[in-house]
Design an enzyme around this catalytic site. Structure first.
Site, PDB file in Angstrom:
ATOM      1  N   CYS A 382       0.833  -1.205   0.000  1.00  0.00           N
ATOM      2  CA  CYS A 382       0.000   0.000   0.000  1.00  0.00           C
ATOM      3  C   CYS A 382       0.868   1.255   0.000  1.00  0.00           C
ATOM      4  O   CYS A 382       1.431   1.580  -1.031  1.00  0.00           O
ATOM      5  CB  CYS A 382      -0.985  -0.041   1.164  1.00  0.00           C
ATOM      6  SG  CYS A 382      -2.440   0.960   0.826  1.00  0.00           S
ATOM      7  N   HIS A 509      -3.572  -4.993   0.250  1.00  0.00           N
ATOM      8  CA  HIS A 509      -3.005  -5.514   1.504  1.00  0.00           C
ATOM      9  C   HIS A 509      -2.996  -7.047   1.507  1.00  0.00           C
ATOM     10  O   HIS A 509      -3.934  -7.666   1.997  1.00  0.00           O
ATOM     11  CB  HIS A 509      -3.811  -5.007   2.700  1.00  0.00           C
ATOM     12  CG  HIS A 509      -3.594  -3.567   2.993  1.00  0.00           C
ATOM     13  ND1 HIS A 509      -2.593  -3.110   3.819  1.00  0.00           N
ATOM     14  CD2 HIS A 509      -4.233  -2.464   2.547  1.00  0.00           C
ATOM     15  CE1 HIS A 509      -2.624  -1.793   3.887  1.00  0.00           C
ATOM     16  NE2 HIS A 509      -3.618  -1.372   3.116  1.00  0.00           N
ATOM     17  N   GLU A 511      -1.432  -8.950   3.339  1.00  0.00           N
ATOM     18  CA  GLU A 511      -1.271  -9.529   4.681  1.00  0.00           C
ATOM     19  C   GLU A 511      -2.590 -10.010   5.283  1.00  0.00           C
ATOM     20  O   GLU A 511      -2.586 -10.743   6.263  1.00  0.00           O
ATOM     21  CB  GLU A 511      -0.582  -8.526   5.626  1.00  0.00           C
ATOM     22  CG  GLU A 511      -1.421  -7.331   6.079  1.00  0.00           C
ATOM     23  CD  GLU A 511      -1.345  -6.135   5.134  1.00  0.00           C
ATOM     24  OE1 GLU A 511      -1.089  -6.332   3.937  1.00  0.00           O
ATOM     25  OE2 GLU A 511      -1.558  -4.995   5.593  1.00  0.00           O
TER      26      GLU A 511
HETATM   27  N1  GLN Z   1      -1.902   6.852   2.865  1.00  0.00           N
HETATM   28  C1  GLN Z   1      -2.010   6.111   1.658  1.00  0.00           C
HETATM   29  C2  GLN Z   1      -3.374   6.258   0.999  1.00  0.00           C
HETATM   30  O1  GLN Z   1      -4.309   6.648   1.637  1.00  0.00           O
HETATM   31  C3  GLN Z   1      -1.704   4.635   1.899  1.00  0.00           C
HETATM   32  C4  GLN Z   1      -2.697   3.945   2.767  1.00  0.00           C
HETATM   33  C5  GLN Z   1      -2.222   2.622   3.294  1.00  0.00           C
HETATM   34  O2  GLN Z   1      -1.036   2.339   3.259  1.00  0.00           O
HETATM   35  N2  GLN Z   1      -3.118   1.818   3.818  1.00  0.00           N
HETATM   36  O3  GLN Z   1      -3.520   5.974  -0.150  1.00  0.00           O
END
Ligand code: GLN
Length: 534
Positions: A382, A509, A511
């Site tokens: 992410c 994600h 994970e």
């Molecule tokens: N801050 C970034 C976004 O909002 C990444 C978010 C995250 O890593 N979950 O896109």
């Protein structure tokens, strides 16, 4: 349908979630179909707006529900199919009750905690029952500690619910702490007695008491707890501190046959569990023959719970490769002051997890650059993908000042930016791109291979910002590989580098989709690459 309610006594952080998840594991191994859920008494509608410092990781479900990290344990320990319905907070309950009042649904009545709020809690239990017709047992964990003011209504609702569905269909399990007073050399049962007394005051008599203890539970103490708490002696179960891994918890709880006790209380016929596969997974975790050093470069590093699912996914992938993970948790700001070489010069793999806000991002960009230039396996998740994109734009494509508009609104090169549908959104709750979506994998990418040449995958999201499509061509021309895009919107989902032993970064994600004996393919590939590197 049968119901298990798991409450906690004496202190928080007892491992109630792990106890609930472990009971789920054991019941599944007895051939029963289980569903797990959590009721949290706090007033947030969901934990999505809470800081990791308050709450640890926000665990995201397929349907986009932002939930407590215990739901991560539930998914890793069982095959329970979780949704929004399985994560309830007082905030949701009150929101519904007040909306019902405004809609005139209680017209004429004075709206009260009992019955209106308790009825709403009970109706959620009935809804879970309806939506899971082929489930044998629903296990519900109640957050907080018995005696808390805010948990009272939930307990009252459970008392009523047990009457409604018949006590023979309900098993109350109370998880409590047995402290050892070193000076006296004694295990103390009084806090447990008092906590159970509090439960009985509300009208709930626990059927089973699970005692968290650093030591074994002797016969005398079992008898004492049984007598004062009004339970059968065999229903006093020890839950010892596990030595090496949380995946030992079901095995520990099996020593006192908690699964059989539950089945006896609920009148369920089922087989003795065969835990051999689970045990062999634990054995591989506990006695691996190799070791690799992975640096997680993040922001909430001092807090173990903030990246829970990432740490679990690394461990699970390690077990598959017979490898212990020597995890080094690095505060990205440290790299800003000391430089990457000094902080992560000796590791075999670098993982940059998700995150929000600018603090530490320049340190993470240095870490990604170090991984790229020194050919150290890199895995971005992410924010970790957005960081890798920014780094590539700045240092390979010479786009000076490239950034995400999250960190620099005036950047000349917004390689990460808000998609149109996110622009103008000002509310914070549940307003990100959330939950599972389908993405297509490009053949010939490394990810395609890792996913066993699947053409399409489903992964969970939680972010606002995206790879800016306006820069795609330029970055690709410089060697960045786009390995996956979302099916519906064509958004960039995975980036890779070709001339590198392992450089993969995902906007989603992964994970949230690792289970014992079934590691996520990217985690597995990352550990394999880091072993080769070391
Ligand atoms: N801050 C970034 C976004 O909002 C990444 C978010 C995250 O890593 N979950 O896109």
């Amino acid at each position: 349908m049968k119901y298990i309610f798991v409450t906690g006594g004496v202190v928080s952080s007892l491992g109630k979630g792990l106890a609930a998840a472990s009971i789920g594991t054991l019941l599944e191994h007895r051939g029963l179909k289980v569903q797990l859920q959590k009721f949290d008494p706090y007033l947030n509608v969901d934990p999505g707006t809470m800081s990791p410092y308050q709450h640890g990781e926000v665990y995201v479900l397929d349907d986009g529900a932002e939930t407590d990290l215990d739901l991560g344990h539930y998914e890793r320990f069982t095959h329970s199919n979780l949704s929004q319905l399985n994560s309830l907070s007082s905030g949701q309950i009150f929101e519904t009750v007040i909306q019902n009042e405004r809609d005139g649904k209680y017209l004429g009545a004075t709206v009260q905690f009992i019955p209106h709020v308790t009825d709403e809690i009970k109706s959620r239990l009935h809804l879970s029952t309806e939506r899971n017709p082929d489930t044998d047992v629903i296990i519900t964990e109640i957050g907080g500690t018995v005696g808390d003011i805010e948990g009272h209504l939930f307990l009252e609702a459970l008392r009523q619910f047990a009457l409604d569905v018949g006590n023979e269909n309900v098993c109350f399990i109370h998880v409590t702490l047995l402290p050892m007073l070193k000076a006296a050399g004694e295990i103390k049962t009084k806090p447990t007695q008092q906590s159970v007394a509090k439960l009985r005051e509300i009208g709930i008599q626990p059927d089973i008491i699970i005692c968290r203890t650093e030591h074994d539970l002797d016969d005398d103490n079992r008898s004492k707890i049984a007598m004062f708490c009004n339970v059968k002696k065999q229903n006093v179960v020890a839950f010892r501190d596990v030595k090496d891994t949380i995946y030992e918890c079901p095995i520990d709880l099996r020593r006192d046959k908690v699964d059989r006790l539950v089945c006896d209380v609920l009148g369920l016929e089922s087989d003795t569990p065969d835990l051999s596969k689970w045990q062999s997974f634990v054995d591989r975790l506990v006695k691996p023959s190799q070791k690799t050093t992975i640096a997680v470069v993040g922001k909430y590093i001092e807090l173990n719970d903030a990246y829970k699912s990432i740490y679990e996914s690394l461990t699970i992938a390690g077990a598959e490769h017979d490898t212990a993970i020597n995890l080094i948790k690095i505060d990205a700001e440290e790299i800003e002051t000391l430089g990457a070489e000094a902080v992560i010069g000796k590791v075999s793999g670098i993982l940059i997890p998700g995150g929000f806000g600018e603090r530490g991002t320049e340190g993470k960009i240095l870490a990604a650059q170090y991984a790229r230039e020194n050919k150290i396996p890199y895995f971005g998740i992410c924010l970790g993908m957005q960081i890798a994109t920014i780094e590539f734009a700045r240092n390979v494509c010479s786009l000076t000042g490239a950034n995400s508009t999250e960190f620099d609104k005036e950047t000349p090169h917004p390689v990460i930016s808000l998609q149109e549908e996110q622009q103008g959104i000002t509310t914070k709750g549940a307003s990100m791109r959330l939950g599972s979506c389908e993405s297509l994998l490009y053949p010939s990418s490394r990810s395609h291979e890792l996913y066993d040449r699947a053409d399409s995958i489903h992964e969970r999201h939680r972010h606002r910002y995206e790879f800016n499509p306006a820069y795609r061509e330029q970055l690709e021309a410089a060697g960045l590989i786009i390995a996956s895009i979302s099916k519906k919107e064509g958004l960039v989902e995975i980036i890779e580098l070709a001339d590198h032993p392992f450089f993969i970064a995902a906007q989603f994600h992964p994970e949230f989709k690792s289970k014992p004996n079934s590691p996520h393919p990217i985690f597995s590939g990352f550990i394999k690459a880091s072993l080769e590197h070391s």
